[in-house]
Design an enzyme around this catalytic site. Structure first.
Site, mmCIF file in Angstrom:
data_model
loop_
_atom_site.group_PDB
_atom_site.id
_atom_site.type_symbol
_atom_site.label_atom_id
_atom_site.label_comp_id
_atom_site.label_asym_id
_atom_site.label_seq_id
_atom_site.Cartn_x
_atom_site.Cartn_y
_atom_site.Cartn_z
ATOM 1 N N SER A 150 0.831 -1.210 0.000
ATOM 2 C CA SER A 150 0.000 0.000 0.000
ATOM 3 C C SER A 150 0.866 1.261 0.000
ATOM 4 O O SER A 150 0.541 2.252 -0.672
ATOM 5 C CB SER A 150 -0.959 0.013 1.193
ATOM 6 O OG SER A 150 -0.268 -0.182 2.406
ATOM 7 N N HIS A 207 -2.106 -8.764 1.993
ATOM 8 C CA HIS A 207 -1.727 -7.507 2.669
ATOM 9 C C HIS A 207 -2.843 -7.167 3.671
ATOM 10 O O HIS A 207 -3.193 -7.989 4.516
ATOM 11 C CB HIS A 207 -1.480 -6.453 1.583
ATOM 12 C CG HIS A 207 -0.884 -5.170 2.054
ATOM 13 N ND1 HIS A 207 -0.228 -5.027 3.235
ATOM 14 C CD2 HIS A 207 -0.855 -3.918 1.475
ATOM 15 C CE1 HIS A 207 0.191 -3.767 3.380
ATOM 16 N NE2 HIS A 207 -0.193 -3.074 2.323
ATOM 17 N N HIS A 223 5.518 -12.922 7.109
ATOM 18 C CA HIS A 223 5.767 -11.539 6.689
ATOM 19 C C HIS A 223 6.921 -11.506 5.709
ATOM 20 O O HIS A 223 7.846 -12.315 5.803
ATOM 21 C CB HIS A 223 6.088 -10.646 7.897
ATOM 22 C CG HIS A 223 5.883 -9.199 7.599
ATOM 23 N ND1 HIS A 223 6.883 -8.412 7.072
ATOM 24 C CD2 HIS A 223 4.786 -8.409 7.710
ATOM 25 C CE1 HIS A 223 6.399 -7.195 6.890
ATOM 26 N NE2 HIS A 223 5.133 -7.157 7.267
ATOM 27 N N ARG A 248 3.440 -4.997 16.521
ATOM 28 C CA ARG A 248 2.053 -4.492 16.431
ATOM 29 C C ARG A 248 1.081 -5.562 16.942
ATOM 30 O O ARG A 248 0.046 -5.246 17.523
ATOM 31 C CB ARG A 248 1.732 -4.112 14.972
ATOM 32 C CG ARG A 248 2.661 -3.032 14.428
ATOM 33 C CD ARG A 248 2.471 -2.813 12.937
ATOM 34 N NE ARG A 248 2.739 -4.019 12.160
ATOM 35 C CZ ARG A 248 2.539 -4.123 10.844
ATOM 36 N NH1 ARG A 248 2.058 -3.099 10.172
ATOM 37 N NH2 ARG A 248 2.816 -5.236 10.205
ATOM 38 N N ASP A 279 -2.127 -8.443 11.592
ATOM 39 C CA ASP A 279 -3.527 -8.803 11.340
ATOM 40 C C ASP A 279 -4.028 -9.968 12.194
ATOM 41 O O ASP A 279 -5.224 -10.238 12.228
ATOM 42 C CB ASP A 279 -3.698 -9.143 9.855
ATOM 43 C CG ASP A 279 -3.319 -7.962 8.974
ATOM 44 O OD1 ASP A 279 -3.766 -6.848 9.283
ATOM 45 O OD2 ASP A 279 -2.573 -8.155 8.001
HETATM 46 N N1 CMX Z 1 0.691 -19.906 5.741
HETATM 47 C C1 CMX Z 1 1.085 -20.858 4.862
HETATM 48 N N2 CMX Z 1 2.140 -20.714 4.046
HETATM 49 C C2 CMX Z 1 2.852 -19.591 4.153
HETATM 50 C C3 CMX Z 1 2.538 -18.592 5.077
HETATM 51 C C4 CMX Z 1 1.390 -18.761 5.884
HETATM 52 N N3 CMX Z 1 0.969 -17.817 6.750
HETATM 53 N N4 CMX Z 1 3.439 -17.585 4.962
HETATM 54 C C5 CMX Z 1 4.289 -17.946 3.976
HETATM 55 N N5 CMX Z 1 3.925 -19.142 3.480
HETATM 56 C C6 CMX Z 1 4.524 -19.868 2.361
HETATM 57 C C7 CMX Z 1 4.423 -19.015 1.107
HETATM 58 O O1 CMX Z 1 3.105 -19.075 0.538
HETATM 59 C C8 CMX Z 1 5.514 -19.598 0.244
HETATM 60 O O2 CMX Z 1 5.025 -20.823 -0.275
HETATM 61 P P1 CMX Z 1 5.431 -21.311 -1.763
HETATM 62 O O3 CMX Z 1 6.920 -21.334 -1.800
HETATM 63 O O4 CMX Z 1 4.778 -22.641 -1.882
HETATM 64 O O5 CMX Z 1 4.865 -20.281 -2.704
HETATM 65 C C9 CMX Z 1 6.585 -19.922 1.285
HETATM 66 O O6 CMX Z 1 5.907 -20.041 2.548
HETATM 67 C C10 CMX Z 1 7.664 -18.878 1.390
HETATM 68 O O7 CMX Z 1 7.055 -17.628 1.653
HETATM 69 P P2 CMX Z 1 7.828 -16.525 2.533
HETATM 70 O O8 CMX Z 1 9.069 -16.150 1.774
HETATM 71 O O9 CMX Z 1 7.975 -16.976 3.920
HETATM 72 O O10 CMX Z 1 6.765 -15.341 2.566
HETATM 73 P P3 CMX Z 1 6.539 -14.184 1.496
HETATM 74 O O11 CMX Z 1 7.488 -13.067 1.789
HETATM 75 O O12 CMX Z 1 6.544 -14.727 0.100
HETATM 76 O O13 CMX Z 1 5.038 -13.748 1.804
HETATM 77 C C11 CMX Z 1 3.206 -13.135 3.145
HETATM 78 C C12 CMX Z 1 4.700 -12.972 2.910
HETATM 79 C C13 CMX Z 1 2.754 -12.148 4.205
HETATM 80 C C14 CMX Z 1 2.457 -12.807 1.841
HETATM 81 C C15 CMX Z 1 2.918 -14.600 3.581
HETATM 82 O O14 CMX Z 1 3.576 -14.860 4.797
HETATM 83 C C16 CMX Z 1 1.450 -14.915 3.714
HETATM 84 O O15 CMX Z 1 0.810 -15.274 2.724
HETATM 85 N N6 CMX Z 1 0.850 -14.755 4.964
HETATM 86 C C17 CMX Z 1 -0.562 -14.934 5.141
HETATM 87 C C18 CMX Z 1 -1.306 -13.676 4.696
HETATM 88 C C19 CMX Z 1 -1.085 -12.528 5.653
HETATM 89 O O16 CMX Z 1 -1.205 -12.670 6.867
HETATM 90 N N7 CMX Z 1 -0.812 -11.334 5.103
HETATM 91 C C20 CMX Z 1 -0.687 -10.106 5.899
HETATM 92 C C21 CMX Z 1 0.734 -9.557 6.003
HETATM 93 C C22 CMX Z 1 0.765 -8.287 6.825
HETATM 94 C C23 CMX Z 1 0.088 -7.143 6.117
HETATM 95 O O17 CMX Z 1 0.595 -6.722 5.056
HETATM 96 O O18 CMX Z 1 -0.966 -6.685 6.579
#
Ligand code: CMX
Length: 439
Positions: free
Chosen positions: A241, A271, A318, A327, A373
């Site tokens: 964002s 996000h 994250h 947070r 979140d």
């Molecule tokens: N549950 C399951 N799998 C997860 C996970 C979770 N909470 N977090 C990461 N992973 C997985 C990824 O999907 C990725 O899988 P693949 O290799 O199969 O594609 C792997 O672990 C590696 O990911 P990462 O490098 O640890 O995480 P990223 O930097 O790519 O992604 C984020 C970060 C936030 C998108 C991810 O942790 C996620 O999807 N979390 C759940 C959604 C969430 O809570 N988002 C809010 C973030 C805070 C905000 O911006 O408000």
């Protein structure tokens, strides 16, 4: 000129001169190297922009102008009841880098009260949307509809010097922040309370007045809103964002357009929308388990079934953080003080005990800890704000403080159009082949 504006332009003028001298001497200095994994992997950790209001450390979490969340809870002026900081104070800090006095914060509250008038056509535009349109769709439509008020756009049309861009950006920023709670509360009341709207109360501070317009008068909820609006405000410049607002702003789109674009990014489930996903996931789990007080073993089974279905556990992980998000911790502390016996809050805490080990066990998740979140929904439900599709709007109102403060800085420092380089996979393959030959 108002005192905050004067302070801002004095500081920005000094930093601009410093920045010019720094670039003249060190412009060619390398600060980073980029790997192919980063290019294909969402540009993680590539240093590519300047963002003044805050900085994120993977271990310590966010610092706003050098201050951590616990420090801000202690140092920023508080609301009339409770001990949570007023977000007005955080905005002042992010914009000019100084902890404001109580008088300065009161001045800002007063400014935003006087600037909070939302033109009638914005409400008409909202009323033309289906009441079940997602609140984030309504929010971004309303922000775009308010663009008719942009002083930046008007001044640009009239022919404004580049050196003046910061001035109407500041004015739009102040007006937009002042108006957002009214617009956001209007969306809430039309979507979930039969359009029974509540007029602003000009005696209350910004966050408390927002709570009032939502229709929740409990003093503890007003404190929660002060805390919520403070901790969601900024998370340095690279998050989706913030970066979207920055990118769109770099085209000289006015603050309304730039912020609306940022809110479209916030509406993604990876996000900001994760805050609605978390509580929905918890409610579905409780439904599936047939209890409001599940055991850790039951939660673990449900977590595994979510992962087995190929879904993420919302609220965990994250892109930058590698420890529990401060947070999250701040919200947990709030819950420990105000609602330690809530079943729902206790579920959030049990999920916190269970999920990290399971995610770690997958061997690929870089950060198994909760993010911002993971906790917010349980706090809101406790005060009657149960309509979780609305939660990302709350995040968005807060996020305005950081991204618009940063936009003021971008305009004052004269940052150019942002335009990084993209590559094709064919280019990458040819580059690798060429590198292999030359080795
Ligand atoms: N549950 C399951 N799998 C997860 C996970 C979770 N909470 N977090 C990461 N992973 C997985 C990824 O999907 C990725 O899988 P693949 O290799 O199969 O594609 C792997 O672990 C590696 O990911 P990462 O490098 O640890 O995480 P990223 O930097 O790519 O992604 C984020 C970060 C936030 C998108 C991810 O942790 C996620 O999807 N979390 C759940 C959604 C969430 O809570 N988002 C809010 C973030 C805070 C905000 O911006 O408000």
């Amino acid at each position: 000129m108002d005192p905050l504006k004067q302070k801002f332009i004095d500081k920005a003028t000094a930093l601009k001169a410093e920045m010019k001298a720094l670039l003249a001497e060190h412009g060619g200095t390398k600060v980073d190297e980029v790997t192919l994994s980063q290019i294909f992997g969402g540009a993680r950790n590539i240093k590519m922009m300047v963002w003044e209001p805050s900085e994120l450390d993977p271990i310590e979490g966010i610092r706003f102008r050098g201050f951590s969340i616990p420090e801000l809870r202690e140092k920023l002026p508080h609301g009339p009841t409770g001990k949570e900081p007023k977000p007005e104070g955080l905005f002042w800090l992010m914009l000019v880098g100084e902890i404001p006095t109580l008088d300065e914060v009161n001045w800002l509250t007063d400014q935003w009260r006087h600037r909070c008038n939302v033109p009638e056509h914005v409400f008409k535009v909202l009323d033309s949307l289906p009441v079940d349109a997602h609140p984030m769709a309504q929010f971004t439509v309303a922000i775009n509809a308010m663009q008719t008020e942009s002083i930046f756009a008007r001044r640009y049309d009239e022919g404004m010097k580049k050196t003046e861009y910061w001035d109407p950006t500041y004015e739009d920023t102040m007006n937009l922040i002042a108006r957002l709670p009214r617009v956001a509360a209007y969306i809430y009341r039309r979507s979930y309370h039969q359009g029974k709207h509540i007029s602003p109360d000009m005696t209350q501070d910004w966050a408390a007045n927002f709570a009032h317009m939502l229709g929740i008068e409990k003093p503890d909820f007003k404190n929660l809103m002060r805390l919520y609006m403070t901790i969601h405000a900024d998370h340095e410049g690279g998050n989706a964002s913030a970066h979207t607002t920055h990118l769109v702003g770099s085209t000289l789109s006015d603050p309304y357009f730039s912020f609306a674009a940022g809110m479209d990014a916030l509406a993604g489930p990876l996000h900001g929308l994760a805050n609605q996903e978390v509580i929905r996931w918890i409610f579905r789990m409780l439904d599936a388990l047939g209890t409001t007080t599940p055991t850790k073993e039951q939660i673990a089974e449900y977590v595994k079934s979510t992962l087995a279905a190929g879904q993420v556990i919302p609220g965990y992980g994250h892109a930058v953080l590698r420890r529990p998000d401060p947070r999250f911790i701040a919200q947990k502390e709030f819950a420990e003080e105000y609602m330690p016996d809530s079943d729902l809050v206790n579920v959030v805490w049990k999920v916190f005990e269970v999920v990290p080990d399971i995610l770690e066990g997958l061997g690929k998740v870089k950060n198994p800890w909760p993010n911002v979140d993971a906790h917010s929904g349980a706090l809101l439900v406790q005060y009657g704000l149960k309509e979780y599709s609305y939660y990302t709007v709350l995040f968005g109102v807060s996020r305005a403080l950081g991204v618009l403060a940063a936009l003021c800085w971008a305009r004052a420092l004269g940052f150019p159009l942002e335009r990084p380089k993209s590559l094709t996979t064919d280019w990458v393959k040819a580059f690798i082949a060429k590198s292999a030959v030359s080795v």
